[in-house]
Design a protein around this motif. Structure first.
Motif, PDB file in Angstrom:
ATOM      1  N   GLU A  84     -43.128 -31.246 -17.257  1.00 18.76           N
ATOM      2  CA  GLU A  84     -43.045 -29.797 -17.091  1.00 18.76           C
ATOM      3  C   GLU A  84     -43.428 -29.339 -15.686  1.00 18.76           C
ATOM      4  O   GLU A  84     -43.064 -28.230 -15.289  1.00 18.76           O
ATOM      5  N   ILE A  85     -44.150 -30.159 -14.925  1.00 18.82           N
ATOM      6  CA  ILE A  85     -44.625 -29.724 -13.607  1.00 18.82           C
ATOM      7  C   ILE A  85     -43.807 -30.334 -12.464  1.00 18.82           C
ATOM      8  O   ILE A  85     -43.917 -29.870 -11.330  1.00 18.82           O
ATOM      9  N   VAL A  86     -43.020 -31.364 -12.741  1.00 18.45           N
ATOM     10  CA  VAL A  86     -42.152 -31.930 -11.715  1.00 18.45           C
ATOM     11  C   VAL A  86     -40.876 -31.095 -11.646  1.00 18.45           C
ATOM     12  O   VAL A  86     -40.629 -30.235 -12.510  1.00 18.45           O
ATOM     13  N   PRO A  87     -40.048 -31.274 -10.611  1.00 19.75           N
ATOM     14  CA  PRO A  87     -38.764 -30.549 -10.549  1.00 19.75           C
ATOM     15  C   PRO A  87     -37.959 -30.693 -11.833  1.00 19.75           C
ATOM     16  O   PRO A  87     -38.014 -31.714 -12.518  1.00 19.75           O
ATOM     17  N   THR A  88     -37.206 -29.659 -12.151  1.00 19.04           N
ATOM     18  CA  THR A  88     -36.510 -29.592 -13.440  1.00 19.04           C
ATOM     19  C   THR A  88     -35.609 -30.787 -13.693  1.00 19.04           C
ATOM     20  O   THR A  88     -35.599 -31.354 -14.792  1.00 19.04           O
ATOM     21  N   ALA A  89     -34.860 -31.198 -12.689  1.00 16.28           N
ATOM     22  CA  ALA A  89     -33.938 -32.321 -12.873  1.00 16.28           C
ATOM     23  C   ALA A  89     -34.707 -33.598 -13.217  1.00 16.28           C
ATOM     24  O   ALA A  89     -34.322 -34.348 -14.122  1.00 16.28           O
ATOM     25  N   GLY A  91     -37.762 -33.736 -14.470  1.00 15.36           N
ATOM     26  CA  GLY A  91     -38.400 -33.549 -15.772  1.00 15.36           C
ATOM     27  C   GLY A  91     -37.438 -33.801 -16.922  1.00 15.36           C
ATOM     28  O   GLY A  91     -37.789 -34.434 -17.923  1.00 15.36           O
ATOM     29  N   ASN A  92     -36.195 -33.310 -16.786  1.00  8.66           N
ATOM     30  CA  ASN A  92     -35.194 -33.552 -17.829  1.00  8.66           C
ATOM     31  C   ASN A  92     -34.853 -35.033 -17.939  1.00  8.66           C
ATOM     32  O   ASN A  92     -34.626 -35.548 -19.036  1.00  8.66           O
ATOM     33  N   ALA A  93     -34.815 -35.714 -16.785  1.00 12.58           N
ATOM     34  CA  ALA A  93     -34.529 -37.154 -16.816  1.00 12.58           C
ATOM     35  C   ALA A  93     -35.640 -37.909 -17.538  1.00 12.58           C
ATOM     36  O   ALA A  93     -35.369 -38.852 -18.293  1.00 12.58           O
ATOM     37  N   ILE A  94     -36.872 -37.493 -17.311  1.00 10.63           N
ATOM     38  CA  ILE A  94     -37.996 -38.145 -17.992  1.00 10.63           C
ATOM     39  C   ILE A  94     -37.920 -37.906 -19.486  1.00 10.63           C
ATOM     40  O   ILE A  94     -38.138 -38.825 -20.299  1.00 10.63           O
ATOM     41  N   LYS A  95     -37.584 -36.683 -19.873  1.00 10.10           N
ATOM     42  CA  LYS A  95     -37.506 -36.360 -21.302  1.00 10.10           C
ATOM     43  C   LYS A  95     -36.373 -37.092 -22.000  1.00 10.10           C
ATOM     44  O   LYS A  95     -36.432 -37.313 -23.215  1.00 10.10           O
ATOM     45  N   GLN A  96     -35.340 -37.462 -21.263  1.00 10.77           N
ATOM     46  CA  GLN A  96     -34.167 -38.097 -21.866  1.00 10.77           C
ATOM     47  C   GLN A  96     -34.266 -39.619 -21.904  1.00 10.77           C
ATOM     48  O   GLN A  96     -33.319 -40.286 -22.318  1.00 10.77           O
ATOM     49  N   ILE A  97     -35.398 -40.180 -21.456  1.00 10.14           N
ATOM     50  CA  ILE A  97     -35.566 -41.632 -21.564  1.00 10.14           C
ATOM     51  C   ILE A  97     -35.551 -42.002 -23.045  1.00 10.14           C
ATOM     52  O   ILE A  97     -36.318 -41.451 -23.842  1.00 10.14           O
ATOM     53  N   PRO A  98     -34.680 -42.914 -23.463  1.00  6.28           N
ATOM     54  CA  PRO A  98     -34.568 -43.233 -24.893  1.00  6.28           C
ATOM     55  C   PRO A  98     -35.823 -43.917 -25.417  1.00  6.28           C
ATOM     56  O   PRO A  98     -36.506 -44.624 -24.680  1.00  6.28           O
TER      57      PRO A  98
END
Length: 264
Positions: A84-89, A91-98
């Motif tokens: 949530e605190i890193v750049p949006t792109a 952050g989304n990449a981190i959240k999408q790690i399977p």
């Protein structure tokens, strides 16, 4: 008592397979986390002892932050807060790690950095335990600070702190259980899953406890072997410093040679 572990689950596996799967993730998390912690801990520990005040202050700041924040809180920070605190792109990449990598990577980073702070203090203590003459002798030989630490100070310090590092090796295996809070199905999480599926809480967590105990004993024995292999001559315990074959020849304090006992 442990017969339930051999029963089949709904997906065709056995409950013991769940435990073995959890054990695999526990071992992977502890193994790779240890080497991350060991590498960073050496660097930070050296930084705690250098003359440069800025480097020493940064090293101390690292230790105080990561050592004094509970590992559970750090686990939540890496998993929930960082994206949530890193750049949006990013952050989304981190959240999408399977899964399970989405949980494994934050847990690995958390345990590595947390344990590194503890190892850094062990390294600092080992360096400060060495006689000051070691550095002075290196300076007299014309060695730079880097070469002094690389070839003289750090090798001796690491050999001195092997016994104290044993608790850190055993501790990182136990701390892997915190990863269940972010969804990693390691050993404790699998034991809880077995408990919920079979209502055999004692069996599930009893088996997990025995596995943790076995891991701790193996780690202890391995570190004991390493300690004996790299122990600095002259630092052994008194009873170990005397060869068994010579033990009987050592004269007790205050005793007389056999030929003089009669005269006495």
């Amino acid at each position: 008592m442990f017969a339930v572990l051999l029963e089949q689950t709904a997906d065709g596996q056995r409950y013991i397979d769940w435990l073995l799967s959890g054990l695999g993730w526990t071992l992977a998390l502890a193994f790779f986390g240890w080497w991350i912690a060991f590498a960073i801990g050496i660097v930070v520990g050296i930084g705690r002892t250098v003359q440069n005040r800025a480097i020493a202050a940064l090293a101390r700041l690292y230790v105080e932050i990561f050592r004094n924040i509970p590992v559970l809180a750090q686990m939540f920070l890496w998993y929930f807060v960082l994206p949530e605190i890193v750049p949006t792109a990013l952050g989304n990449a981190i959240k999408q790690i399977p899964p399970p990598w989405g949980s494994f990577v934050p847990a690995l980073v958390c345990l590595g950095l947390y344990t590194a702070a503890r190892i850094a203090e062990q390294v600092r203590a080992g360096i400060e335990a060495l006689p000051r003459g070691q550095i002075e002798a290196a300076s007299a030989l014309g060695l730079t600070g880097y070469l002094t630490y690389r070839h003289i100070i750090v090798p001796q310090a690491l050999r001195l702190i092997v016994p104290s590092l044993t608790s850190e090796v055993m501790g990182i295996y136990k701390n892997t259980s915190v990863a269940l809070t972010i969804g990693l199905m390691e050993l404790t999480a699998q034991a809880r899953q077995i408990s919920e599926a079979t209502f055999q809480t004692f069996t599930a967590f009893g088996a997990a406890t025995l596995i943790y105990l076995a891991l701790a004993l193996i780690a202890y024995q391995a570190m004991a072997l390493i300690d004996r292999a790299v122990r600095i001559p002259g630092t052994a315990r008194a009873e170990d410093a005397i060869e068994p074959s010579l033990a009987d020849d050592v004269q007790p304090t205050g005793s007389l040679p056999p030929g003089m006992e009669v005269v006495k």
